[in-house]
Design an enzyme around this catalytic site. Sequence first.
Site, PDB file in Angstrom:
ATOM      1  N   ASP A 123       0.807  -1.223   0.000  1.00  0.00           N
ATOM      2  CA  ASP A 123       0.000   0.000   0.000  1.00  0.00           C
ATOM      3  C   ASP A 123       0.842   1.275   0.000  1.00  0.00           C
ATOM      4  OD1 ASP A 123      -2.354  -1.467  -0.003  1.00  0.00           O
ATOM      5  OD2 ASP A 123      -2.491  -1.516   2.175  1.00  0.00           O
ATOM      6  N   GLU A 124       2.066   1.195  -0.478  1.00  0.00           N
ATOM      7  CA  GLU A 124       2.939   2.369  -0.480  1.00  0.00           C
ATOM      8  C   GLU A 124       3.456   2.704  -1.876  1.00  0.00           C
ATOM      9  OE1 GLU A 124       6.018   2.296   2.433  1.00  0.00           O
ATOM     10  OE2 GLU A 124       4.687   1.697   4.074  1.00  0.00           O
TER      11      GLU A 124
END
Length: 302
Positions: free
Chosen positions: A247-248
């Site tokens: 999620d980065e």
Amino acid sequence: MTGAVLSALRAQESSSGVTDTARLLVSCADRPGIVAGVSRFLVERGANIVQSDQYSTNPESGSFFLRVVFHLPGVSARLDELSEQFAVEVAQRFGSDFEFHDAARPKRVAIMVSRYDHCLLDLLWRTSRGELPMEIGAVVSNWGDLRDEVTRFGVPYHEIPVTRATKATSESAQLDVLGGGRYDLVILARYMQILSDDFLRRVGCPVINIHHSFLPAFAGAGPYERAKERGVKLIGATAHYATADLDEGPIIEQDVTRVSHRATTRDLVRAGADVERSVLQRAVRWHCEDRVLLHGNTTVVF
């Protein structure tokens, strides 16, 4: 330029004719003469530039990004030739990375999903209406719940269960469907499994993910219940490229909608689904229209 005006311009290009039209993306260290060099190259080959967008992070020591849309009769058959010539005549001179794309060829796309259907069905519906410049060739799910919904759109549905014990075997089966250069893009339309680094390396194309924008505040299970308890006033969503860092990855698009103290948890979930749909379809559209250029762990979106 306001967001509404920008969206209107993008929609206008998306709906316009794309026959004999191509797109050129360029990124390099900024220096004088890049635009002139690119323009001269295209004009000398009889191309008519119909749209051009550029951005520099710093005019003295920054990075430069350019997206050019041009019309050239027979360009679909000439892209390899143009790419070879551009590499020698322009890219070597400016030390640039570049890509040519045929605007008339829809992107080949596959979708991965679990049990939430809102993003999946929105993408299928928009694609069936010609609103997204892509062709969906497969839906892969770790559940069978959405098979009937997907097959109504004439798209093959591949159910590949995933457990902790079978994750490696399951990902191998998924790659049998998705890998091998079959697709230009894989979309995670609320696929509730973590993809391994090995999968992301081997799938052979970019992967776009969508999730709520509570992270990192309400990570894990029950984010909307905890958001309600905390009294949040904004519900958001983020679409980004999937990378080895969970999620980065580089963010493509985000949006929010306001909620009040009167909203129930169910209201929050419904608002979240709405904003996830709109954010994901915009991110997918912009990627398929070759509008997104990577800059480290960020993006430039024209």
